[in-house]
Design a protein around this motif. Structure first.
Motif, PDB file in Angstrom:
ATOM      1  N   GLU A 155       0.991  -1.023  -0.147  1.00  0.00           N
ATOM      2  CA  GLU A 155       0.052   0.115   0.053  1.00  0.00           C
ATOM      3  C   GLU A 155       0.818   1.375  -0.055  1.00  0.00           C
ATOM      4  OE1 GLU A 155      -3.182  -0.561   0.034  1.00  0.00           O
ATOM      5  OE2 GLU A 155      -4.104   1.255  -0.034  1.00  0.00           O
ATOM      6  N   ILE A 156       1.945   1.278   0.781  1.00  0.00           N
ATOM      7  CA  ILE A 156       2.838   2.243   0.792  1.00  0.00           C
ATOM      8  C   ILE A 156       3.418   2.348  -0.468  1.00  0.00           C
ATOM      9  CG2 ILE A 156       4.953   3.414   1.684  1.00  0.00           C
ATOM     10  CD1 ILE A 156       4.579   1.663   4.174  1.00  0.00           C
ATOM     11  N   ILE A 157       4.066   1.470  -1.204  1.00  0.00           N
ATOM     12  CA  ILE A 157       4.602   1.590  -2.416  1.00  0.00           C
ATOM     13  C   ILE A 157       3.542   1.946  -3.496  1.00  0.00           C
ATOM     14  CG2 ILE A 157       5.579   0.029  -4.500  1.00  0.00           C
ATOM     15  CD1 ILE A 157       6.564  -1.778  -2.070  1.00  0.00           C
ATOM     16  N   GLU A 158       2.325   1.363  -3.580  1.00  0.00           N
ATOM     17  CA  GLU A 158       1.229   1.829  -4.361  1.00  0.00           C
ATOM     18  C   GLU A 158       1.052   3.441  -4.212  1.00  0.00           C
ATOM     19  OE1 GLU A 158      -2.327  -0.253  -4.465  1.00  0.00           O
ATOM     20  OE2 GLU A 158      -2.953   0.407  -6.275  1.00  0.00           O
ATOM     21  N   THR A 159       0.726   3.902  -2.942  1.00  0.00           N
ATOM     22  CA  THR A 159       0.440   5.215  -2.613  1.00  0.00           C
ATOM     23  C   THR A 159       1.603   6.076  -3.361  1.00  0.00           C
ATOM     24  OG1 THR A 159      -0.841   4.728  -0.618  1.00  0.00           O
ATOM     25  CG2 THR A 159       0.117   6.870  -0.806  1.00  0.00           C
ATOM     26  N   LEU A 160       2.937   5.792  -2.961  1.00  0.00           N
ATOM     27  CA  LEU A 160       3.779   6.810  -3.434  1.00  0.00           C
ATOM     28  C   LEU A 160       4.176   6.588  -5.188  1.00  0.00           C
ATOM     29  CD1 LEU A 160       6.735   5.862  -0.716  1.00  0.00           C
ATOM     30  CD2 LEU A 160       5.349   7.838  -0.891  1.00  0.00           C
ATOM     31  N   GLY A 161       4.019   5.506  -5.568  1.00  0.00           N
ATOM     32  CA  GLY A 161       4.437   5.192  -7.114  1.00  0.00           C
ATOM     33  C   GLY A 161       3.286   5.131  -7.827  1.00  0.00           C
ATOM     34  N   GLY A 162       2.187   5.210  -7.341  1.00  0.00           N
ATOM     35  CA  GLY A 162       1.007   4.788  -8.345  1.00  0.00           C
ATOM     36  C   GLY A 162       0.695   3.467  -8.678  1.00  0.00           C
ATOM     37  N   ARG A 163       1.204   2.599  -8.146  1.00  0.00           N
ATOM     38  CA  ARG A 163       1.304   1.165  -8.624  1.00  0.00           C
ATOM     39  C   ARG A 163       2.162   0.171  -7.586  1.00  0.00           C
ATOM     40  NH1 ARG A 163       2.554   1.245 -14.979  1.00  0.00           N
ATOM     41  NH2 ARG A 163       4.982   1.651 -14.608  1.00  0.00           N
ATOM     42  N   ARG A 164       1.693  -0.878  -7.548  1.00  0.00           N
ATOM     43  CA  ARG A 164       2.448  -1.732  -6.447  1.00  0.00           C
ATOM     44  C   ARG A 164       3.759  -2.240  -6.853  1.00  0.00           C
ATOM     45  NH1 ARG A 164      -2.479  -5.389  -3.592  1.00  0.00           N
ATOM     46  NH2 ARG A 164      -3.491  -3.653  -2.577  1.00  0.00           N
ATOM     47  N   ILE A 165       3.689  -2.709  -8.156  1.00  0.00           N
ATOM     48  CA  ILE A 165       4.978  -3.170  -8.791  1.00  0.00           C
ATOM     49  C   ILE A 165       5.403  -2.579 -10.129  1.00  0.00           C
ATOM     50  CG2 ILE A 165       4.778  -5.429  -7.833  1.00  0.00           C
ATOM     51  CD1 ILE A 165       4.110  -6.525 -10.767  1.00  0.00           C
ATOM     52  N   HIS A 166       6.583  -2.225 -10.133  1.00  0.00           N
ATOM     53  CA  HIS A 166       7.260  -1.746 -11.414  1.00  0.00           C
ATOM     54  C   HIS A 166       6.872  -0.371 -11.557  1.00  0.00           C
ATOM     55  CE1 HIS A 166       6.715  -6.108 -12.905  1.00  0.00           C
ATOM     56  NE2 HIS A 166       7.900  -5.928 -12.321  1.00  0.00           N
ATOM     57  N   THR A 167       6.763   0.338 -10.408  1.00  0.00           N
ATOM     58  CA  THR A 167       6.543   1.842 -10.846  1.00  0.00           C
ATOM     59  C   THR A 167       7.815   2.428 -11.009  1.00  0.00           C
ATOM     60  OG1 THR A 167       6.088   3.815  -9.264  1.00  0.00           O
ATOM     61  CG2 THR A 167       6.983   2.049  -8.089  1.00  0.00           C
ATOM     62  N   PRO A 168       7.742   3.573 -11.883  1.00  0.00           N
ATOM     63  CA  PRO A 168       9.007   4.325 -12.410  1.00  0.00           C
ATOM     64  C   PRO A 168       9.002   5.631 -11.489  1.00  0.00           C
ATOM     65  CG  PRO A 168       7.263   4.792 -13.790  1.00  0.00           C
ATOM     66  CD  PRO A 168       6.647   3.898 -12.865  1.00  0.00           C
ATOM     67  N   TRP A 169       8.488   5.635 -10.276  1.00  0.00           N
ATOM     68  CA  TRP A 169       8.393   6.820  -9.425  1.00  0.00           C
ATOM     69  C   TRP A 169       9.852   7.740  -9.039  1.00  0.00           C
ATOM     70  CZ3 TRP A 169       9.652   6.964  -4.104  1.00  0.00           C
ATOM     71  CH2 TRP A 169       9.354   7.759  -3.093  1.00  0.00           C
ATOM     72  N   ALA A 170      10.817   6.902  -8.888  1.00  0.00           N
ATOM     73  CA  ALA A 170      12.042   7.504  -8.530  1.00  0.00           C
ATOM     74  C   ALA A 170      12.825   7.648  -9.690  1.00  0.00           C
ATOM     75  CB  ALA A 170      12.839   6.365  -7.447  1.00  0.00           C
ATOM     76  N   VAL A 171      13.234   8.802  -9.696  1.00  0.00           N
ATOM     77  CA  VAL A 171      14.300   9.081 -10.887  1.00  0.00           C
ATOM     78  C   VAL A 171      15.482   9.792 -10.378  1.00  0.00           C
ATOM     79  CG1 VAL A 171      12.164   9.531 -12.568  1.00  0.00           C
ATOM     80  CG2 VAL A 171      13.001  11.291 -10.908  1.00  0.00           C
ATOM     81  N   PRO A 172      16.650   9.909 -11.495  1.00  0.00           N
ATOM     82  CA  PRO A 172      17.714  10.579 -11.174  1.00  0.00           C
ATOM     83  C   PRO A 172      17.315  12.026 -10.704  1.00  0.00           C
ATOM     84  CG  PRO A 172      17.941   9.352 -13.146  1.00  0.00           C
ATOM     85  CD  PRO A 172      16.649   9.148 -12.838  1.00  0.00           C
ATOM     86  N   GLY A 173      17.813  12.247  -9.598  1.00  0.00           N
ATOM     87  CA  GLY A 173      17.471  13.681  -9.028  1.00  0.00           C
ATOM     88  C   GLY A 173      16.457  13.606  -7.948  1.00  0.00           C
ATOM     89  N   GLY A 174      15.728  12.514  -7.819  1.00  0.00           N
ATOM     90  CA  GLY A 174      14.691  12.455  -6.647  1.00  0.00           C
ATOM     91  C   GLY A 174      13.620  11.553  -7.066  1.00  0.00           C
ATOM     92  N   VAL A 175      12.411  12.154  -6.947  1.00  0.00           N
ATOM     93  CA  VAL A 175      11.328  11.493  -7.329  1.00  0.00           C
ATOM     94  C   VAL A 175      10.150  12.034  -7.845  1.00  0.00           C
ATOM     95  CG1 VAL A 175      11.565  10.085  -5.116  1.00  0.00           C
ATOM     96  CG2 VAL A 175       9.816  11.977  -5.184  1.00  0.00           C
TER      97      VAL A 175
END
Lengths: 477, 169
Positions: A155-175
């Motif tokens: 649930e935390i992963i989905e809340t942050l990343g928009g989905r439970r697996i394979h989220t591309p939420w973190a990027v070079p430089g931050g999130v």
């Protein structure tokens, strides 16, 4: 001379990926050698070449369906290094939150879904029912709680990343996205239940330790180094810090190692019989440099845990034995995993209660400033290294990934050898022996899809082979 | 209580293997009263949510199906012995339903499995033309396939490309 014989277990079940075990017998039917073979291959490192740096977190998170968030973080950190920038404080806290959520969901999966059938039903239970379904008759509440605990992490992963697996939420430089107050409150409300479940699981495991007291020593304590990240003052670390190595007596043999220089002190050896490489600590060579990573190794190298409940459990773990035996016995990975869940929940609560976590400054931007970078974090199964070389436009030229499970490869082989030597005699393998050898592998919770970057299946096969290479017997599920 | 849940599952980076997910997403976008779960695979967590619905569709890709096949998934008694294979974190629709019944004491009145034939499972996100066409036809005919509110428990197959299969044991 009588031919040497070999027993093969393939595939090994309830692990992430596809593997088999061969047990080589001498002329007297005694175990001469045992090997854990990883028989799948995918080759992510090769097909990432030619992609843009900014795509890498999204691509490499696809390596694994269990710990995509760890690949995401290591990849984003490698990108930070290539951009040569520091990320905003809120972004680092959010990345830490994601890493801890990953630990929680992965460790819950390992304990409740994969290992609890062995631990609660016993190694001699019928394999057809030695699974979550088989547990339902007597342990319904445990299963329900395990599912909910894993869901908490997801649930935390989905809340942050928009989905439970394979989220591309973190990027070079931050999130990419910040955390809203409503979501923060919703996740905080889940903490008491997660804590209660973990406490119950710890109680169950205490009973398991008593139940299997006579068997646990057979899981072995092969001499091996332990490796993990620690904070500046020696605390348990999971996102940054330096690497520390301790030997099987608890002596620190290397400290303050810069993880981005990993290739200077960690080597990788290949064999013709497994796609999984054998990393080792270079100064001690192939055999002397065998090391373990993951929950038990992390608790072996750290001096303390910053959260009170987890620290109390760490001290209880250490007190199980006057010497360092417990910290070298893979059976105690289960205990270490639960202690780390406890730590993750405590720390998640701290992070969510920090007002910085709701900040909007979440991404720094820069162009390519370096032509290579290494990103390291502690994945659930141990330190994860992503090392990229790029050209001046940020196009990937070369990729090396050192995966946690690979770093346990030598230790897993040693455990298989030790268990096989104890339980296999006379050229045949009983169901109970087979189960125990499998359970020995499961202590490490290997993720073979990650470590070979391969697509995984989980069948089980055992072969008995003589010294001329003839298969004398075979069992499979 | 929401009436209908569509659960599409598969690997959407292996072309037609993602058929179930794409079909589920299209259905949810077309019908306001349908909830969506789009998953790489079914997990024990899925069992916790299905009991809140009256009708649950599992949408999957199938290498065996020759046309879109709709079959009923029925709860099994004594599913401990019926689970059949070692399980880790991935489940079949049957196992999800069995877990829901055993663990949560909930069983949606109707559980249907829809399987889409596949012809291309290579790397990529694009569906093959034939699978895409079958998905579009299925989405169009979904209101006919969907059990009517309070209606009899029968699989309806009014669209030409949809063939009902007997319920799975």
């Amino acid at each position: 001379m009588e031919p040497q014989r070999t027993i093969t277990i393939e595939p090994v079940t309830r692990i992430e990926g596809h593997a088999k075990i061969t047990i080589h017998l001498d002329a007297d039917g005694q175990v001469n050698d045992a090997r854990f073979h990883v028989t799948e291959f995918r080759g992510f490192e090769k097909f990432c070449e030619g992609r843009l740096l900014w795509e890498m977190p999204g691509i490499t998170s696809r390596i694994c369906g269990i710990c995509p968030a760890s690949h995401l973080i290591a990849s984003a950190k490698a990108g930070d290094a290539i951009l040569a920038i520091g990320i905003p404080e809120t972004a680092e806290k959010l990345r830490r939150l994601l890493t801890l959520a990953q630990w929680t969901q992965s460790h819950a999966l390992s304990f409740f879904h994969l290992s609890s059938p062995d631990l609660l039903l016993g190694f001699d239970a019928d394999p057809a029912t030695r699974n979550v379904f088989g547990l339902m008759a007597e342990h319904k509440d445990v299963i329900r709680r395990g599912i909910r605990l894993r869901k908490f992490g997801q649930e935390i992963i989905e809340t942050l990343g928009g989905r439970r697996i394979h989220t591309p939420w973190a990027v070079p430089g931050g999130v990419r996205e910040s955390l809203g107050a409503g979501d923060r409150d919703r996740l905080l409300a889940w903490i008491p239940e997660a804590m209660e479940t973990t406490t119950i699981a710890l109680g169950i495991l205490e009973g398991v330790h008593a139940k299997f007291a006579h068997e646990i020593p057979n899981f072995g304590s092969t001499p091996s180094l332990s490796v993990g990240l620690v904070s500046e003052d020696g605390g348990l670390e999971y996102y940054s810090g330096s690497l520390r190595m301790r030997d099987s007596n608890g002596n620190t043999i290397a400290d303050q190692l810069d993880p981005t220089d990993y290739s200077e002190y960690l080597g990788e050896r290949s064999t013709e019989w497994s796609y999984l490489k054998f990393p080792y600590y270079k100064p001690l060579g192939h055999d002397g440099g065998t090391y373990r990573v993951g929950p038990l190794a992390r608790l072996s190298v750290c001096d303390y845990i910053e959260t009170p409940l987890a620290e109390a459990e760490r001290q209880k773990l250490r007190a199980l034995s006057a010497d360092w035996d417990v910290m070298g016995n893979p059976f105690y990975y289960h205990y270490a995993r639960l202690i780390e869940i406890l730590f993750a929940i405590e720390k998640i609560e701290m992070l969510l209660s920090d007002s910085d976590i709701l900040g909007e400054d979440i991404r720094s931007k820069a162009m390519i400033n370096r032509q290579q970078g290494v990103g390291v974090c502690e994945a659930p199964r141990g330190p994860l290294f992503h090392h990229y070389h790029v050209d001046e436009d940020g196009v990937i030229q070369q990729v090396n990934m050192l995966i946690a499970t690979a770093q346990n490869n030598q230790a897993m082989n040693a455990t298989v050898r030790q268990l096989a030597s104890h339980y296999v005699h006379g050229g045949s393998i009983t169901e109970g022996a087979l189960n125990r050898i499998e359970a020995g592998i499961r202590c490490y919770d290997p993720c073979l899809s990650c470590s070979t970057h391969a697509i995984g299946k989980m069948p089980l096969q055992v072969q008995l082979i003589d010294s001329a290479g003839r298969v004398l017997g075979e069992r499979s599920r | 209580m929401a009436r209908t849940l569509v659960i599409g599952f598969g690997n959407d980076m292996r072309r037609d293997d993602g058929a179930g997910r794409i079909a589920a997403e299209k259905i949810a976008a077309t019908y306001d009263d349908v909830d969506l779960l789009s998953l790489a695979q079914l997990t024990p967590e899925t069992a916790e949510v299905i009991g809140d619905y009256e009708v649950v569709f599992f949408l999957d890709a199938s290498v065996n199906a020759k046309r879109v096949e709709v079959s009923e998934v029925l709860p099994r008694s004594g599913c401990r012995s019926g689970s059949g294979r070692p399980m880790s974190h991935t489940l079949s629709p049957q196992q999800v339903l069995d877990l829901a019944v055993e663990l949560y004491g909930t069983c949606p009145p109707r559980v249907l499995l829809v399987e889409f034939p596949v012809s291309d499972l290579e790397f990529g996100c694009e569906l093959s033309p034939s699978t895409r066409k079958m998905i579009d036809e299925f989405v169009e005919s979904f209101s006919a396939v969907r059990p009517r509110e309070g209606g009899p428990a029968e699989v309806q197959a009014q669209a030409a490309s949809v063939s009902p299969s007997p319920g799975r044991p």
